[in-house]
Design a protein around this motif. Structure first.
Motif, PDB file in Angstrom:
ATOM      1  N   SER A  54      -6.275  -4.767  -7.589  1.00 16.23           N
ATOM      2  CA  SER A  54      -7.306  -4.447  -6.603  1.00 16.23           C
ATOM      3  C   SER A  54      -7.417  -2.960  -6.336  1.00 16.23           C
ATOM      4  O   SER A  54      -8.495  -2.458  -6.037  1.00 16.23           O
ATOM      5  CB  SER A  54      -7.016  -5.153  -5.280  1.00 16.23           C
ATOM      6  OG  SER A  54      -7.156  -6.543  -5.423  1.00 16.23           O
ATOM      7  N   ASN A  55      -6.299  -2.266  -6.394  1.00 16.68           N
ATOM      8  CA  ASN A  55      -6.287  -0.866  -6.009  1.00 16.68           C
ATOM      9  C   ASN A  55      -6.159   0.012  -7.241  1.00 16.68           C
ATOM     10  O   ASN A  55      -5.514  -0.361  -8.207  1.00 16.68           O
ATOM     11  CB  ASN A  55      -5.118  -0.605  -5.052  1.00 16.68           C
ATOM     12  CG  ASN A  55      -5.283  -1.372  -3.763  1.00 16.68           C
ATOM     13  OD1 ASN A  55      -6.355  -1.392  -3.188  1.00 16.68           O
ATOM     14  ND2 ASN A  55      -4.229  -2.027  -3.307  1.00 16.68           N
TER      15      ASN A  55
ATOM     16  N   ASP B  20      -6.084  -3.619   2.677  1.00 20.69           N
ATOM     17  CA  ASP B  20      -6.877  -3.812   1.481  1.00 20.69           C
ATOM     18  C   ASP B  20      -8.104  -4.643   1.853  1.00 20.69           C
ATOM     19  O   ASP B  20      -8.089  -5.409   2.820  1.00 20.69           O
ATOM     20  CB  ASP B  20      -6.030  -4.539   0.427  1.00 20.69           C
ATOM     21  CG  ASP B  20      -6.799  -4.796  -0.840  1.00 20.69           C
ATOM     22  OD1 ASP B  20      -7.318  -5.914  -0.998  1.00 20.69           O
ATOM     23  OD2 ASP B  20      -6.913  -3.880  -1.664  1.00 20.69           O
TER      24      ASP B  20
ATOM     25  N   ASN C 153     -12.518   3.063  -1.394  1.00 18.89           N
ATOM     26  CA  ASN C 153     -11.112   2.693  -1.580  1.00 18.89           C
ATOM     27  C   ASN C 153     -10.277   3.823  -2.177  1.00 18.89           C
ATOM     28  O   ASN C 153      -9.149   4.072  -1.758  1.00 18.89           O
ATOM     29  CB  ASN C 153     -11.016   1.446  -2.463  1.00 18.89           C
ATOM     30  CG  ASN C 153      -9.747   0.659  -2.196  1.00 18.89           C
ATOM     31  OD1 ASN C 153      -9.187   0.730  -1.104  1.00 18.89           O
ATOM     32  ND2 ASN C 153      -9.291  -0.077  -3.183  1.00 18.89           N
TER      33      ASN C 153
ATOM     34  N   ILE D 211       0.839  -1.206   0.000  1.00 15.86           N
ATOM     35  CA  ILE D 211       0.000   0.000   0.000  1.00 15.86           C
ATOM     36  C   ILE D 211       0.871   1.253   0.000  1.00 15.86           C
ATOM     37  O   ILE D 211       0.560   2.248  -0.660  1.00 15.86           O
ATOM     38  CB  ILE D 211      -0.980   0.003   1.197  1.00 15.86           C
ATOM     39  CG1 ILE D 211      -1.906   1.216   1.158  1.00 15.86           C
ATOM     40  CG2 ILE D 211      -0.263  -0.001   2.519  1.00 15.86           C
ATOM     41  CD1 ILE D 211      -2.979   1.110   0.138  1.00 15.86           C
TER      42      ILE D 211
END
Length: 728
Positions: free
Chosen positions: A610-611, A341, A360, A187
């Protein structure tokens, strides 16, 4: 006759400046401590200037980091010249070639969401950093392998213009916590300039004995374990020397603040209100630790500022900013899980899952805000270097036929010229050639191809088409896949279906002058198809975007066991998770030559990234948790091939049966059934969506007026806003 139709005419280019500056005092120090190295240090100014981008035009200045370790030999010192490899994240799933004067808008393809494929999908352009951090020993290199405990004790002393060495340490308590370390590191790398900082785990046994206090910029405390008195003293010593601390749901506090247990908040999702540096506020939902902060009235050197409270009646404090001492020490402590996450959390309900996923992008925004407040650079790194293109094929016979066709369609140097990108066909990667946005080498020898991110074998196994997608132009990094086919598509035999696939793009076209990059994990592709003008689809070209959107959804949901993955289509050209979040989109450009439409279809969707929003593998993980299944994650190479296969079948059905042959399948997955829209303006009359007409336009029912087809009004924000009823 030649007529081009383009989805939009946005043109954009990045504008960035890189400045490397060595202060006079630093140069003098270098002359004293490392005269033999001095000649190796390069102070340079690099500037690339193109048409200014409306949003991202910026200047980045950063210091050149120089390292010197006591007792190092000349061989060690030579590492100063080694440049960091640049790692790229970020934006748009799809891209679009444009021009001026020769095109008109097709409203159904001019949506900004298509052009940028939702700016929440990926985040930004990464500007270059001039930081040159020396190579560290292999066991300190922040790779996935286990780090040696003594890697910090080998201390590299850096002369850093910013003050402290650019090391970030993550403390996870007494456990080895390798998985947790990788989660937090990941992250961070997506928020900071990853090329300017090195990230290590601070192990329990290193806290008291290793000289990290003087050799680190930021300490992250990400453990719920109690902090021992000895460790607490060491952390306070770090603060007193100007260090920065970021606490993620930890028990670490000092002086004017303490934590208080509030059990009803533990592992629950709540809305927070966060105060930003510009005095605005941002609301988002996060998972809480079960603790809140309370101020303690003491006379000491610390100052406490509340950054975030819960948005409820109690207004409990969950993020605080504290300063300490006279050397710039400060800490930001959070009892909300900014570091986790969605896949790392034990989320209990679908409602919580949806709330967290919708927040998010804001979670990233808040985390970056905090890191900047602590003095870190969140400027993004240099645009990745363009790589050669590989000519690949799913069929050896077609590959040989293409090479034979090439012989008569390139010049003596192997060049195929085009106004967009000229391609020079070479036999092997040994042919050294500069790669530019306007001239790119294409390596024709398939035996030399390998990629970490794309398997030709997987693509071949999943491509079951008759014509489409047979000849591939593949690049790890290219400008835009849309431009790669421009010089080939009009003359290539139809049975040699062209497709361009990339892992990352540097000039994906976005809205409002933005440049979007594409992160690893997206499926990025441009496909060429030829459609006869006098055919069912040739008379209804806007339907193509609907067919492609449907093909992407069916590429997943037609796999046995994956039918329940909640992937859907949004009119006219988006792929959605349920009706909540976009994870892909489609762009279509059409060129009519005589009686044939040559159509380029740019499509892209999040598969494994995912991000900062959501991807298909997130939905699979969610489904496995809810249903107790063990469905495997999917890959971009597999899904691109399946999408092409499904699309070819949908086109065949449409050509035979017209819209009614595919609409039942489209409606099965679309998100609009029974939804309301307003016509003409935000205050306009309400109408109910009932379907799409024979030409792909939305049909609505307005009370007292029956069913009518409506068109977008041309706004660049939301094609479902301000729909207009065209005059007949």
């Amino acid at each position: 006759m030649l007529c081009k139709f383009h989805a939009d005419n946005n043109n954009l280019c990045p504008s960035f400046f890189i400045s490397v500056h060595l202060q006079e005092s630093t140069l003098k120090e270098l002359a004293q401590v490392a005269p033999s190295v001095k000649e190796q240090i390069v102070s340079s100014t690099q500037m690339d200037e193109v048409t200014p981008a409306a949003t991202f035009g910026t200047t980045v200045k950063s210091g050149l980091e120089i390292a010197e370790s006591a007792g190092q030999g000349e061989e060690e010192k030579s590492k100063l010249e080694k440049e960091s490899e640049h790692e790229d994240e970020s934006n748009s799933l799809s891209d679009k070639e444009t021009g001026a004067g020769e095109h008109h808008h097709l409203h159904l393809s001019s949506c900004h969401e298509c052009l940028q494929l939702e700016n929440s999908t990926i985040e930004s352009v990464r500007f270059a950093s001039a930081e040159n951090i020396p190579e560290l020993p292999d066991d300190c290199s922040s790779k996935l392998e286990e780090k040696n405990d003594d890697c910090l004790s080998r201390g590299v002393k850096r002369v850093n213009l910013a003050g402290k060495p650019p090391n970030i340490l993550i403390y996870l308590g007494s456990e080895t916590a390798k998985v947790e370390f990788e989660q937090v590191k990941s992250i961070l790398q997506e928020c900071i300039d990853a090329d300017s900082y090195t990230i290590y785990q601070l192990h329990e046994e290193q806290v008291l004995k290793d000289p990290w206090v003087d050799n680190s910029l930021l300490l992250i405390i990400a453990t719920e374990e109690p902090i021992s008195e000895e460790n607490h003293k060491q952390f306070m010593k770090f603060l007193s020397k100007g260090g920065k601390i970021l606490g993620f749901s930890s028990a670490f506090t000092f002086d004017g603040i303490q934590i208080k247990r509030k059990s009803k908040l533990k592992k629950t999702v709540h809305e927070l209100v966060v105060s930003k540096m510009d005095s605005t506020e941002i609301k988002l939902n996060l998972l809480l630790s079960g603790y809140i902060f309370e101020e303690v009235m003491k006379e000491d050197t610390s100052k406490v500022k509340t950054l975030s409270r819960l948005n409820d009646t109690d207004k409990d404090t969950v993020i605080v900013h504290l300063t300490y001492g006279d050397s710039g020490g400060e800490a930001i402590l959070s009892q909300a899980h900014l570091e986790l996450d969605i896949n790392s959390m034990d989320v209990q309900t679908e409602e919580d899952f949806n709330l967290l996923k919708k927040s998010n992008t804001k979670r990233y925004e808040v985390l970056k805000e905090i890191l900047i407040l602590l003095g870190l650079s969140c400027e993004l790194s240099e645009i990745p270097v363009l790589t050669p293109i590989y000519l690949l094929s799913s069929d050896e016979e077609i590959h040989l036929s293409f090479l034979k066709w090439l012989e008569g369609n390139v010049d003596a140097e192997g060049l195929r010229a085009s106004s967009k990108v000229s391609l020079k066909f070479v036999s092997s990667s040994e042919s050294k050639m500069e790669i530019t946005p306007s001239l790119m080498p294409v390596i024709t020898e398939m035996g030399s191809f390998s990629s970490e991110h794309f398997s030709l074998k997987t693509y071949q196994q999943n491509l079951q088409s008759k014509k489409l997608g047979k000849i591939l132009l593949f690049a790890e990094v290219t400008t835009t896949t849309m431009n790669l086919l421009d010089g080939l598509m009009f003359e290539l035999p139809e049975e040699m279906g062209l497709i361009a696939i990339a892992v990352r793009q540097t000039q994906g076209k976005g809205r409002g002058g933005n440049v979007w990059l594409s992160p690893v994990g997206c499926a990025l592709s441009t496909l060429h198809i030829a459609i006869p003008l006098h055919s069912n689809l040739g008379q209804r070209i806007p339907f193509i975007q609907h067919l492609v959107s449907l093909a992407v959804v069916e590429s997943v949901r037609s796999i046995p066991g994956y039918e329940g993955i909640d992937l859907r289509v949004k009119w006219p050209n988006d792929i959605y998770y349920s009706d909540l979040m976009k994870l892909g989109g489609v762009l279509v450009t059409s060129t009519l030559i005589e009686t044939t439409f040559h159509i380029l279809i740019g499509f892209g969707f999040n598969v494994n990234n995912s991000n900062p929003t959501i991807c298909i593998n997130d939905l699979i993980t969610k489904f496995n948790k809810e249903e107790g299944t063990k469905l495997k994650p999917l890959t971009a190479d597999c899904l691109i091939a399946r999408t092409v296969t499904v699309l070819e079948r949908l086109i065949d059905i449409f050509q035979e049966k017209g819209p009614n042959g595919v609409l039942p399948r489209y409606y099965k997955y679309w998100i609009h059934s029974g939804k309301q829209v307003r016509l003409h303006s935000e205050e306009g009359p309400i109408a109910w969506i009932v379907g799409i007409d024979d030409y792909g336009f939305l049909q609505v029912h307005e009370e007292g007026k029956g069913v009518e087809s409506v068109h977008p009004d041309g706004n660049s924000f939301d094609m479902l806003r301000n729909l207009i009823v065209p005059k007949h």
